[in-house]
Design a protein around this motif. Structure first.
Motif, mmCIF file in Angstrom:
data_model
loop_
_atom_site.group_PDB
_atom_site.id
_atom_site.type_symbol
_atom_site.label_atom_id
_atom_site.label_comp_id
_atom_site.label_asym_id
_atom_site.label_seq_id
_atom_site.Cartn_x
_atom_site.Cartn_y
_atom_site.Cartn_z
ATOM 1 N N ALA A 111 0.824 -1.213 0.000
ATOM 2 C CA ALA A 111 0.000 0.000 0.000
ATOM 3 C C ALA A 111 0.857 1.260 0.000
ATOM 4 N N ILE A 112 1.875 1.289 0.872
ATOM 5 C CA ILE A 112 2.739 2.468 0.962
ATOM 6 C C ILE A 112 3.493 2.684 -0.344
ATOM 7 N N ASN A 113 3.990 1.593 -0.927
ATOM 8 C CA ASN A 113 4.754 1.730 -2.157
ATOM 9 C C ASN A 113 3.888 2.130 -3.338
ATOM 10 N N ALA A 157 10.999 1.562 -4.603
ATOM 11 C CA ALA A 157 11.733 2.822 -4.417
ATOM 12 C C ALA A 157 12.624 3.102 -5.618
ATOM 13 N N SER A 158 13.227 2.054 -6.183
ATOM 14 C CA SER A 158 14.082 2.214 -7.352
ATOM 15 C C SER A 158 13.279 2.668 -8.560
ATOM 16 N N PHE A 159 12.090 2.109 -8.728
ATOM 17 C CA PHE A 159 11.229 2.493 -9.854
ATOM 18 C C PHE A 159 10.837 3.964 -9.750
ATOM 19 N N ALA A 160 10.432 4.374 -8.549
ATOM 20 C CA ALA A 160 10.057 5.772 -8.338
ATOM 21 C C ALA A 160 11.257 6.690 -8.515
ATOM 22 N N MET A 188 14.460 0.153 7.546
ATOM 23 C CA MET A 188 15.096 1.331 6.945
ATOM 24 C C MET A 188 14.411 1.728 5.644
ATOM 25 N N GLU A 189 14.167 0.756 4.773
ATOM 26 C CA GLU A 189 13.565 1.050 3.467
ATOM 27 C C GLU A 189 12.132 1.546 3.621
ATOM 28 N N LEU A 190 11.350 0.852 4.460
ATOM 29 C CA LEU A 190 9.954 1.250 4.635
ATOM 30 C C LEU A 190 9.864 2.607 5.325
ATOM 31 N N GLY A 191 10.728 2.853 6.293
ATOM 32 C CA GLY A 191 10.741 4.147 6.956
ATOM 33 C C GLY A 191 11.080 5.276 6.009
ATOM 34 N N THR A 192 12.027 5.026 5.105
ATOM 35 C CA THR A 192 12.403 6.038 4.109
ATOM 36 C C THR A 192 11.246 6.316 3.159
ATOM 37 N N SER A 193 10.619 5.258 2.634
ATOM 38 C CA SER A 193 9.497 5.437 1.703
ATOM 39 C C SER A 193 8.349 6.183 2.359
ATOM 40 N N LEU A 194 8.032 5.809 3.597
ATOM 41 C CA LEU A 194 6.924 6.460 4.297
ATOM 42 C C LEU A 194 7.233 7.927 4.578
ATOM 43 N N THR A 195 8.485 8.222 4.922
ATOM 44 C CA THR A 195 8.884 9.600 5.199
ATOM 45 C C THR A 195 8.804 10.465 3.948
ATOM 46 N N VAL A 196 9.350 9.956 2.843
ATOM 47 C CA VAL A 196 9.330 10.714 1.590
ATOM 48 C C VAL A 196 7.901 10.933 1.118
ATOM 49 N N LEU A 197 7.073 9.892 1.230
ATOM 50 C CA LEU A 197 5.677 10.000 0.815
ATOM 51 C C LEU A 197 4.943 11.066 1.619
ATOM 52 N N THR A 198 5.070 11.011 2.935
ATOM 53 C CA THR A 198 4.370 11.957 3.803
ATOM 54 C C THR A 198 4.895 13.377 3.634
ATOM 55 N N LEU A 204 1.231 4.054 -3.021
ATOM 56 C CA LEU A 204 1.059 5.483 -2.779
ATOM 57 C C LEU A 204 2.311 6.261 -3.171
ATOM 58 N N PHE A 205 3.476 5.684 -2.881
ATOM 59 C CA PHE A 205 4.743 6.325 -3.226
ATOM 60 C C PHE A 205 4.850 6.527 -4.735
ATOM 61 N N LEU A 206 4.462 5.498 -5.499
ATOM 62 C CA LEU A 206 4.518 5.603 -6.960
ATOM 63 C C LEU A 206 3.503 6.616 -7.483
ATOM 64 N N ILE A 207 2.309 6.608 -6.905
ATOM 65 C CA ILE A 207 1.277 7.547 -7.348
ATOM 66 C C ILE A 207 1.722 8.988 -7.090
ATOM 67 N N THR A 208 2.325 9.204 -5.928
ATOM 68 C CA THR A 208 2.716 10.559 -5.541
ATOM 69 C C THR A 208 3.978 11.029 -6.240
ATOM 70 N N ASN A 209 4.957 10.149 -6.390
ATOM 71 C CA ASN A 209 6.275 10.566 -6.857
ATOM 72 C C ASN A 209 6.706 9.979 -8.185
ATOM 73 N N GLY A 210 6.069 8.905 -8.625
ATOM 74 C CA GLY A 210 6.606 8.233 -9.791
ATOM 75 C C GLY A 210 5.738 8.242 -11.018
ATOM 76 N N ALA A 211 4.593 8.869 -10.970
ATOM 77 C CA ALA A 211 3.700 8.813 -12.127
ATOM 78 C C ALA A 211 3.108 10.185 -12.436
ATOM 79 N N ASN A 212 3.904 11.216 -12.299
ATOM 80 C CA ASN A 212 3.412 12.573 -12.531
ATOM 81 C C ASN A 212 2.951 12.795 -13.960
ATOM 82 N N SER A 213 3.570 12.093 -14.920
ATOM 83 C CA SER A 213 3.197 12.278 -16.319
ATOM 84 C C SER A 213 1.773 11.808 -16.582
#
Length: 499
Positions: A181-183, A344-347, A422-432, A185-194
């Protein structure tokens, strides 16, 4: 200026843009996979194989966006309306300065922000001040979030020696659903702007994310967790990854050792025969084949470097201060860690490719039209995105091991549960943070998350404070170093005598 003038600037722009993408791949991709490699959930070669596809896919599929950040907000392009050739030259110098600094920092193993090295708004309120603030806010927030995730895992699962594996089988499906779910959201917010997915109303995104969480958690509980139980605890070595989807319906998959029979060998005779055969084969090898072999070894040099156990004798004392948990329970978190790193790499590929390709898109637009678009906004051709994706992949494959060594086991001891946190904390922080408007950097976040989880060991000696100090020092150097190189080169070029 006339369209298609200054071909040499355009060609040079392609070269330095590739160098810029190379530096991004060499430095930033470590953010996504260093914990997986450090905890030995993946080898360096496996991580690079995954990242090659995720980084390029993110850059090519979701990275096609306007260059507004580089051209419209960072630089007032209207200043160059009468001299578009100078804007072309400025973009080349900016790319050169950023690439030079990031490649140098990478050679020292320093994780730096490639965004800050490429694009800086020198106004105080919205530019430099926010960047300096991000040096403190990014790692601090990420360390708190990652520590909270790890401490919950530690006290509810890992600390229970006799039942940790069974508790892990219950926790993993929950983490699995939350991670997906978090990832997403991460892609929707940061990886699919186009695709403008970040503009979808929350009332629509909310139910979708909740549904994804419930479905993936149920799948993980009834299928993935049962596969893990049989694979790890039941020692069913012949279980393959594709058995996950049918695990409730298949019987035991133990290895049949009785079917493997080894004949006796004559060591002396076999050695002579093998040496003779090698000699004959070497004589038959053509120069071209030997050249291809050497070239192949060169291509693989970057992915065959030691990362997880690099300088193990120097870090052993630090690692000894970390609490170790049940190995079978730790293995439960390996796949979750890999999934988070891949997302995270895809985003990352979709976002940071613009740091190298944005300036090149400006050069390309001026070269083909002879004009500066006053709006500062223009579409980026797909071939430029493909070039950026290929450059990022090249940087990772040939030079990415330097920063991976720093973030993987050099700052603190890594294990799958720690790396996942570490990875999940980073993704959640960047997303928020991206949603609420906090200044944030993925590089700073993963460094802070790594330090935060390391402190959860309860001992100061469990962290490499010297390396952390060098990381912070490199962040402070990024702005002036890249600016001095690019600014000096630009000043030299435009004020040089002309024939």
């Amino acid at each position: 200026m006339e369209p298609f003038s200054f071909l040499w600037i355009f060609v040079l722009g392609i070269v330095v843009a590739f160098a810029g993408g190379f530096s991004i791949g060499a430095n930033d991709v470590a953010n996504s996979f260093s914990t997986s490699v450090g905890s030995k959930s993946l080898t360096l070669k496996q991580a690079c194989t995954i990242a090659v596809f995720t980084e390029f896919g993110g850059a090519f599929l979701f990275g096609q966006r306007t260059t507004e950040t580089i051209r419209g907000k960072i630089i007032n392009v209207e200043l160059f309306t009468d001299r578009p050739d100078l804007l072309m030259l400025g973009m080349v110098c900016a790319l050169f300065g950023a690439a030079t600094w990031v490649i140098f920092a990478t050679s020292r193993g320093w994780p730096v922000s490639t965004t800050h090295s490429m694009a800086v708004d020198w106004s105080y309120d919205s530019g430099v001040a926010s960047i300096i603030t991000s040096w403190l806010i990014s790692p601090l927030i990420a360390s708190v979030v990652a520590s909270a995730i790890f401490l919950a895992t530690k006290y509810f699962v890992l600390m229970h020696q006799d039942t940790s594996f069974q508790r892990g089988l219950v926790a993993v499906p929950i983490y699995f659903g939350i991670t997906i779910a978090i990832n997403v959201l991460f892609l929707i917010t940061n990886g699919a702007n186009s695709l403008n997915l970040d503009k979808v109303p929350a009332v629509i995104i909310g139910p979708i994310v909740v549904g994804i969480t419930l479905v993936t958690s149920a799948f993980a509980y009834f299928f993935y967790a049962q596969w893990l139980r049989r694979k790890i605890l039941g020692k069913e070595s012949n279980l393959k990854w594709y058995h996950i989807f049918v695990i409730p319906f298949i019987g035991p998959r133990y290895e049949d050792s009785d079917s493997i029979e080894m004949g006796e060998r004559n060591p002396t005779k076999d050695t002579i025969d093998e040496n003779s055969l090698d000699s004959i084969q070497n004589e038959k090898k053509s120069f071209f084949k030997r050249f291809l072999s050497k070239f192949g070894d060169l291509l693989q040099r970057g992915v065959e470097q030691e990362v997880a156990d690099y300088k193990a004798h120097e870090t052993q004392e630090m690692h000894d201060n970390a609490v170790r948990f049940d190995k079978d329970t730790e293995k439960l978190y390996s796949f979750l860690q890999i999934i988070t790193g891949a997302f995270a790499s895809f985003a990352h590929g979709s976002n940071d490719v613009s740091n190298a390709i944005g300036p090149l898109a400006t050069i390309y637009l001026i070269y083909t039209t002879g004009e500066v678009d006053p709006s500062g906004v223009s579409p980026v051709p797909l071939w430029l995105m493909a070039l950026g994706g290929a450059a990022i992949d090249a940087g990772l494959l040939f030079y990415g091991y330097h920063v991976m060594r720093s973030l993987g086991n050099q700052i603190t001891y890594h294990s799958p549960s720690r790396g996942f946190s570490m990875e999940l904390g980073t993704s959640l922080t960047v997303l928020t943070a991206s949603k609420v408007g906090f200044p944030i950097s993925t590089t700073h976040c993963i460094t802070g998350a790594t330090a935060g989880v390391g402190l959860c060991n309860g001992k100061w000696k469990a962290l490499n404070w010297r390396l952390l100090a060098w990381c912070f020092f490199s962040w402070a150097l990024t702005l002036p170093a890249a600016a001095i190189v690019s600014g000096s080169l630009y000043a030299f070029a435009i004020h040089s005598p002309r024939i």
